[in-house]
Design an enzyme around this catalytic site. Structure first.
Site, PDB file in Angstrom:
ATOM      1  CE  LYS A 265      -3.840  -1.853   2.772  1.00 19.88           C
ATOM      2  NZ  LYS A 265      -4.944  -1.805   1.800  1.00 19.88           N
TER       3      LYS A 265
ATOM      4  NE  ARG B 129     -10.494 -10.396  -1.766  1.00 20.83           N
ATOM      5  CZ  ARG B 129     -10.929  -9.503  -2.645  1.00 20.83           C
ATOM      6  NH1 ARG B 129     -11.327  -9.887  -3.851  1.00 20.83           N
ATOM      7  NH2 ARG B 129     -11.009  -8.225  -2.330  1.00 20.83           N
TER       8      ARG B 129
HETATM    9  N1  BES Z   1      -7.923  -4.101   4.628  1.00 21.48           N
HETATM   10  C1  BES Z   1      -8.176  -3.673   3.287  1.00 21.48           C
HETATM   11  C2  BES Z   1      -9.525  -2.960   3.137  1.00 21.48           C
HETATM   12  C3  BES Z   1      -9.677  -1.682   3.901  1.00 21.48           C
HETATM   13  C4  BES Z   1      -9.391  -0.472   3.286  1.00 21.48           C
HETATM   14  C5  BES Z   1     -10.162  -1.664   5.185  1.00 21.48           C
HETATM   15  C6  BES Z   1      -9.548   0.702   3.973  1.00 21.48           C
HETATM   16  C7  BES Z   1     -10.315  -0.481   5.882  1.00 21.48           C
HETATM   17  C8  BES Z   1     -10.008   0.717   5.273  1.00 21.48           C
HETATM   18  C9  BES Z   1      -8.146  -4.870   2.356  1.00 21.48           C
HETATM   19  O1  BES Z   1      -7.296  -5.892   2.712  1.00 21.48           O
HETATM   20  C10 BES Z   1      -7.707  -4.396   1.016  1.00 21.48           C
HETATM   21  O2  BES Z   1      -6.577  -3.970   0.929  1.00 21.48           O
HETATM   22  N2  BES Z   1      -8.581  -4.492   0.003  1.00 21.48           N
HETATM   23  C11 BES Z   1      -8.271  -4.084  -1.309  1.00 21.48           C
HETATM   24  C12 BES Z   1      -8.725  -5.175  -2.253  1.00 21.48           C
HETATM   25  C13 BES Z   1      -8.241  -5.011  -3.666  1.00 21.48           C
HETATM   26  C14 BES Z   1      -6.724  -5.152  -3.721  1.00 21.48           C
HETATM   27  C15 BES Z   1      -8.911  -6.052  -4.537  1.00 21.48           C
HETATM   28  C16 BES Z   1      -9.025  -2.781  -1.569  1.00 21.48           C
HETATM   29  O3  BES Z   1     -10.132  -2.621  -1.081  1.00 21.48           O
HETATM   30  O4  BES Z   1      -8.447  -1.913  -2.220  1.00 21.48           O
HETATM   31 MN    MN Z   2      -5.305  -5.577   2.028  1.00 21.15          MN
END
Ligand code: BES
Ligand code: MN
Ligand code: ZN
Length: 503
Positions: free
Chosen positions: A277, A351
């Site tokens: 990230k 997931r």
């Molecule tokens: N933990 C994150 C989702 C999240 C984002 C929770 C902001 C709380 C605040 C999750 O693991 C994630 O990174 N999801 C990605 C999925 C994508 C790579 C398909 C997302 O939502 O961008």
């Molecule tokens: Mn994530």
């Protein structure tokens, strides 16, 4: 933890450091709510006009502090806004009372004892006030040595106007304490920085709670996960110096009781892994175990309440880090269920751990499964930061959860799982990829999870990415940071199941 009592004392005669009264927003200015009659009398019947002079309107969350007049024993009177004046023959909604009590408790941090003289028409109202006050009286100060008194939460809450000797009121107070204490415990876990809260230390907290409350617990460490073929949990945890864990924590009410499985995403820190990230997206990612914290808290609360329903919590714990041993985009994992998953983005890790835990939970054939996860940013885009999305394989179960959430004052909304989004996860190499179309990303994640849920088991998925962690200014009983989102919904679902109201 803040103490709770039900008091028979009158509002004006209570000995405490502050007295909380309610005001509603009427068409012509603030209106003093029931419960505050004696206080209004001490103000010569002019409390509303005094408040109006000070600029108060009765709007939700508004707090006005007044020095008490002669005739009121507490030195301070705090008027809290309840929002719109109810229509004739209607009463303030429980959630309005819960929020008002929370806002008042927050404004009274540093105070020892406060009486809450808010309008009570029912046992539910008394419970909402107690719950809101206990949730509002929360502060996370474990890492602040120099906290000063002002930050200490209100130490004692006395609810006036509830009948302390009445069985129903007593039970409501006990329920409010159990639920609020467990919510505050979950908030502490979410707020604990990820250098101190990692899979092993989270599991140790669960073990201590299990011992205290007589719950059965089993912790699978890395070795046991390898032996058990938990490829999803191991794949996500592979990059971290802190190994992953799967915790099973069970409360047994006895034979013949219905059974629920709660499954929680417990990523103690989500850096994104090799699909790292960027700065600006990882500062709050200690919150990514909020689902597991909610599940854990709900199981303990159900045990404390002694509900007639068997509940098993599954905490899928891992830290998602990049390193030389981390899972790469392009790797294929063999999951607990036997399915293979091509990892196209290591940041879609929730997931993967949930898939293993859902498949494992399904083996025990519970009457229903609910998973809770801070799963997708897409759900926040769709619903904002205060509402969780509900998906599932059973429309009536999904609807039931939506209604229960509404009843306990948690904002949620049912979301679809459009079948055409499945093909976006088709993989050249494996049975499925962990990523699909960007549009509808929250729904894509739900479709992925569904493939790991046992057939014929009612299942719901709560994506709490928005409400789990509150970054804006506190409101009502919601502080900054961990909120304890979905715990009240899970506990009420267990109560409904115990009462035989569901399926
Ligand atoms: N933990 C994150 C989702 C999240 C984002 C929770 C902001 C709380 C605040 C999750 O693991 C994630 O990174 N999801 C990605 C999925 C994508 C790579 C398909 C997302 O939502 O961008
Ligand atoms: Mn994530
Ligand atoms: Zn995550």
């Amino acid at each position: 933890m803040t103490a709770l009592t039900l008091s028979t004392s009158g509002a004006a005669t209570l000995r405490a450091d502050a007295l909380v009264v309610g005001i509603a927003k009427g068409p012509k200015g603030p209106v003093v709510a029931a419960g505050a009659e004696a206080v209004d009398k001490a103000f010569d019947g002019k409390l509303a006009s005094v408040l109006e002079t000070l600029g108060a309107s009765g709007a939700e969350g508004e707090v006005t502090k007044l020095p008490a007049p002669a005739g009121v024993k507490t030195p301070l009177v705090l008027a809290v806004g309840l929002g719109a004046l109810p229509e004739k023959d209607e009463v303030h909604a429980a959630e309005s009372l819960r929020r008002a009590a929370g806002a008042a408790a927050r404004a009274l941090s540093g105070t020892k004892k406060a009486g809450f003289a808010l309008p009570i028409e029912s046992v539910e109202d008394a419970e909402a006030i107690a719950e809101g006050a206990l949730l509002g009286a929360y502060a996370f100060t474990a890492y602040q040595d120099d906290k000063g008194d002002a930050k200490l939460p209100l130490a004692e809450v006395a609810v006036l106007g509830a009948k302390p000797r009445d069985k129903a009121f007593k039970a409501a107070a006990e329920r409010a304490v159990a639920v609020a204490e467990e919510i505050n415990r979950a908030r502490d876990l979410v707020n604990t920085p990820p250098n101190d809260l990692y899979p092993e230390s989270f599991a140790a907290v669960a073990q201590a709670a299990a011992k205290e409350h007589g719950l059965k617990i089993q912790v699978l460490d890395e070795k046991a996960l390898v032996k058990g073929n938990y490829g999803g949990i191991l794949g996500v945890g592979a990059g971290s110096a802190h190994g992953p864990r799967l915790v099973k924590i069970s409360y047994t009410a006895g034979k013949g009781a219905k059974s629920l499985a709660f499954v929680g995403k417990g990523i103690t820190y989500d850096s994104g892994g090799i699909s790292l990230k960027p700065a600006g997206h990882n500062e709050t990612m200690k919150c990514d175990m909020a689902g597991a914290a909610a599940v854990f808290a709900a199981v303990v609360a159900v045990a404390r309440l002694g509900l007639k329903v068997n509940v098993t919590g599954w905490l899928a714990l891992a830290e998602n880090m990049p390193s030389g041993t981390a899972t790469r985009p392009g790797d294929v994992l063999r999951m607990y269920s036997g399915k293979t998953v091509e990892v196209l983005n290591t940041d879609a890790e929730g997931r993967l751990v949930l898939a293993d835990a859902l498949a494992r939970a399904s083996e025990e054939n519970p009457d229903a499964i609910v998973d809770v996860a801070t799963l997708t940013g897409a759900m926040m885009v769709a619903l904002g930061s205060r509402t969780f999305g509900i998906m599932g394989n059973d429309e009536s179960f999904r609807t039931a959860i939506h209604e229960i959430a509404e009843e306990v004052g948690e904002q949620s909304w049912p979301m679809p799982m459009p079948a055409e989004l499945r093909k976006g996860m088709n993989s050249e190499t494996a049975d499925i990829a962990n990523m699909g179309e960007r549009m509808g990303g929250g729904l894509v994640a739900g479709l992925f999870l569904q493939e790991f849920v046992g057939e014929d088991i009612a299942w719901a998925h709560l994506d709490i990415a928005g409400p789990a962690f509150h970054e804006a200014a506190p409101f009502g009983y919601t502080p900054k940071g961990g909120t304890g989102s979905s715990i009240r919904t899970l506990v009420k679902l267990a109560e409904r199941t115990a009462a035989g109201d569901l399926g």
